[in-house]
Design a protein around this motif. Structure first.
Motif, mmCIF file in Angstrom:
data_model
loop_
_atom_site.group_PDB
_atom_site.id
_atom_site.type_symbol
_atom_site.label_atom_id
_atom_site.label_comp_id
_atom_site.label_asym_id
_atom_site.label_seq_id
_atom_site.Cartn_x
_atom_site.Cartn_y
_atom_site.Cartn_z
ATOM 1 N N ALA A 29 0.864 -1.181 0.000
ATOM 2 C CA ALA A 29 0.000 0.000 0.000
ATOM 3 C C ALA A 29 0.901 1.232 0.000
ATOM 4 C CB ALA A 29 -0.905 -0.012 1.226
ATOM 5 N N LEU A 30 0.845 2.014 -1.062
ATOM 6 C CA LEU A 30 1.760 3.142 -1.230
ATOM 7 C C LEU A 30 1.052 4.490 -1.046
ATOM 8 C CD1 LEU A 30 3.895 1.657 -4.125
ATOM 9 C CD2 LEU A 30 4.437 1.772 -1.695
ATOM 10 N N TYR A 31 -0.176 4.440 -0.590
ATOM 11 C CA TYR A 31 -0.907 5.614 -0.089
ATOM 12 C C TYR A 31 -0.781 6.822 -1.016
ATOM 13 C CZ TYR A 31 -1.770 2.900 4.131
ATOM 14 O OH TYR A 31 -2.208 1.932 5.008
ATOM 15 N N SER A 32 -0.312 7.956 -0.508
ATOM 16 C CA SER A 32 -0.370 9.210 -1.269
ATOM 17 C C SER A 32 0.575 9.248 -2.462
ATOM 18 C CB SER A 32 -0.098 10.403 -0.353
ATOM 19 O OG SER A 32 -1.198 10.627 0.494
ATOM 20 N N SER A 33 1.347 8.211 -2.657
ATOM 21 C CA SER A 33 2.058 8.093 -3.933
ATOM 22 C C SER A 33 1.072 8.192 -5.092
ATOM 23 C CB SER A 33 2.806 6.757 -3.998
ATOM 24 O OG SER A 33 3.737 6.651 -2.947
ATOM 25 N N ALA A 34 -0.192 7.797 -4.848
ATOM 26 C CA ALA A 34 -1.219 7.901 -5.889
ATOM 27 C C ALA A 34 -1.436 9.339 -6.332
ATOM 28 C CB ALA A 34 -2.534 7.304 -5.392
ATOM 29 N N LYS A 35 -1.243 10.299 -5.432
ATOM 30 C CA LYS A 35 -1.387 11.704 -5.827
ATOM 31 C C LYS A 35 -0.346 12.070 -6.889
ATOM 32 C CE LYS A 35 -3.216 13.424 -1.374
ATOM 33 N NZ LYS A 35 -3.130 12.243 -0.508
ATOM 34 N N GLY A 36 0.866 11.572 -6.734
ATOM 35 C CA GLY A 36 1.901 11.842 -7.718
ATOM 36 C C GLY A 36 1.580 11.212 -9.059
ATOM 37 N N VAL A 37 1.120 9.960 -9.049
ATOM 38 C CA VAL A 37 0.775 9.269 -10.293
ATOM 39 C C VAL A 37 -0.399 9.971 -10.972
ATOM 40 C CG1 VAL A 37 0.032 7.073 -11.280
ATOM 41 C CG2 VAL A 37 1.675 7.098 -9.383
ATOM 42 N N THR A 38 -1.405 10.342 -10.196
ATOM 43 C CA THR A 38 -2.539 11.095 -10.740
ATOM 44 C C THR A 38 -2.071 12.381 -11.404
ATOM 45 O OG1 THR A 38 -4.085 10.183 -9.125
ATOM 46 C CG2 THR A 38 -4.671 12.304 -10.098
ATOM 47 N N SER A 39 -1.131 13.053 -10.789
ATOM 48 C CA SER A 39 -0.639 14.327 -11.324
ATOM 49 C C SER A 39 0.136 14.138 -12.612
ATOM 50 C CB SER A 39 0.216 15.032 -10.268
ATOM 51 O OG SER A 39 -0.558 15.287 -9.104
ATOM 52 N N VAL A 40 0.842 13.016 -12.754
ATOM 53 C CA VAL A 40 1.517 12.730 -14.024
ATOM 54 C C VAL A 40 0.476 12.549 -15.126
ATOM 55 C CG1 VAL A 40 2.958 11.066 -15.269
ATOM 56 C CG2 VAL A 40 3.583 11.759 -12.948
#
Length: 383
Positions: free
Chosen positions: A59-70
């Motif tokens: 579970a990489l949690y807010s790493s998803a915010k970075g991927v979403t931003s890409v």
């Protein structure tokens, strides 16, 4: 952590030594992974700890915010999104309660003020970004939009994802799967297939020392504060981030604020496609797009956390945290202390992932500073 497994290319041996020493102290019995690409090559691929190998999904949690931003950066680059267009021009319901002038740029820079709602969200609601978005659209912001910034811990992805869906007719998850994950073979998932669930190594809670327990007891988060609202502590019951990260419903739907599941190797590969050419393809973002998303849009005292920090557009300008990185270094951390980024200046892509929550991890667990310094020194020596 015990024995360290995996490989490093010649010249990166010091990174293995640092990882071995760091993991025993900070990741403790939870285990961790470290992956680094340099100019498109996987040069560090390490792991260690009980129940963790190089293929363990975490579970990489807010790493998803970075991927979403890409993904958003790609859509801006192609003209499907306009940073300075109002959110309400795509999503009319969002204009309620004085939010009509809020732009996509403000959403991405954590300046909208839409950090939560009265009464908070349930875990089931947080697994569904459409539900979160609908409640936020009707709710007043916690501060006048664009007058300051504060970390939108549980709402960033729902807000941005709703704009993408309204503007393009497709979800961020669909764009990511088709444009990035499948073509590049990235082992990071926004929507984890059930057949991959067997590879998941559950997140583990913080085990504080006596000193840390005393600190937490003496510094409680005030009910009703922006911190409590933004991190689900005003919900009933309060949101348990370990339960959130281990929830199959969260894995399946992948809420974009924190629901991504993957390996350090997978996130490093994603950011390698941002940092430079990969597999014979040019970088996924042009120099101009990357510069705009890396440019600091918010800095100073965070209205939610009270800490000094900085944000670009969704992505965090990581030279503000790790001075050895270049001005275009961008990425995002995750709750247990994970950290991932691309640095186009050095051609580095980095991802450190851990299972057990760290104490006061902030923008990545403290061991990232030592690991990143060793990685940068090795890359400079190779260049």
């Amino acid at each position: 952590m015990g024995e360290v497994h995996g490989t490093v290319e010649p010249g990166f041996e010091p990174v293995r030594e640092v990882f071995a020493g760091v993991a025993a102290d900070e990741a403790r019995d939870g285990g961790a992974q470290l992956a680094v690409h340099h100019r498109g090559r996987l040069v560090v691929d390490l792991w260690g700890g009980d129940g963790v190998d190089g293929d363990s999904l975490l579970a990489l949690y807010s790493s998803a915010k970075g991927v979403t931003s890409v993904v958003v950066a790609l859509l801006v680059q192609e003209g499907a999104l306009d940073l300075d267009r109002t959110v309400a021009s795509w999503w009319p319901e969002y204009a309620a309660e004085g939010k009509g002038g809020t732009t996509l740029r403000a959403l991405l820079a954590h300046r909208s003020g839409s950090i939560g709602v009265d009464g908070g969200f349930t875990l089931a609601e947080l697994a569904d970004d459409r539900v979160v978005a609908a409640r936020l659209a009707a709710h007043r912001p916690s501060w006048e939009p664009d007058s300051g910034h504060g970390y939108h811990g549980l709402t960033f992805g729902a807000l941005v994802g709703e704009v993408v869906l309204r503007a393009t007719g497709r979800t961020v998850q669909e764009h990511y799967e088709e444009r990035l994950r499948a073509p590049y073979g990235i082992d990071y998932h926004l929507g984890l297939p059930e057949e991959l669930e067997a590879r998941f190594a559950p997140a583990l809670p913080l085990v504080p020392t006596p000193v840390q327990r005393a600190f937490l007891a003496a510094n409680p988060v005030a009910p009703g504060s922006r911190m409590a609202v933004a991190f689900g502590l005003d919900s009933e019951p309060p949101i348990d981030l370990v339960e959130y990260g281990n929830s199959r419903a969260v894995h399946a739907a992948s809420p974009l604020s924190g629901g991504g599941i993957g390996t350090a190797r997978g996130l490093s590969r994603l950011y390698a496609a941002v940092a430079g050419p990969l597999d014979g393809r040019p970088p996924v973002l042009t120099a101009g797009t990357l510069a705009e998303f890396a440019r600091i849009h918010s800095e100073g005292t965070d209205l939610v956390t009270g800490h000094e920090n900085a944000f670009g557009l969704g992505l965090v300008p990581l030279a503000t945290v790790y001075p050895s990185l270049g001005p275009l270094a961008v990425g995002h951390s995750g709750a247990p202390g994970t950290q991932s980024f691309a640095d186009a200046t050095t051609g580095l892509a980095y991802s450190y992932a851990r299972r057990r929550f760290g104490f006061m991890a902030g923008p990545g667990a403290p061991e990232n500073a030592r690991l990143i310094e060793a990685v940068v020194e090795a890359a400079r020596a190779r260049d």
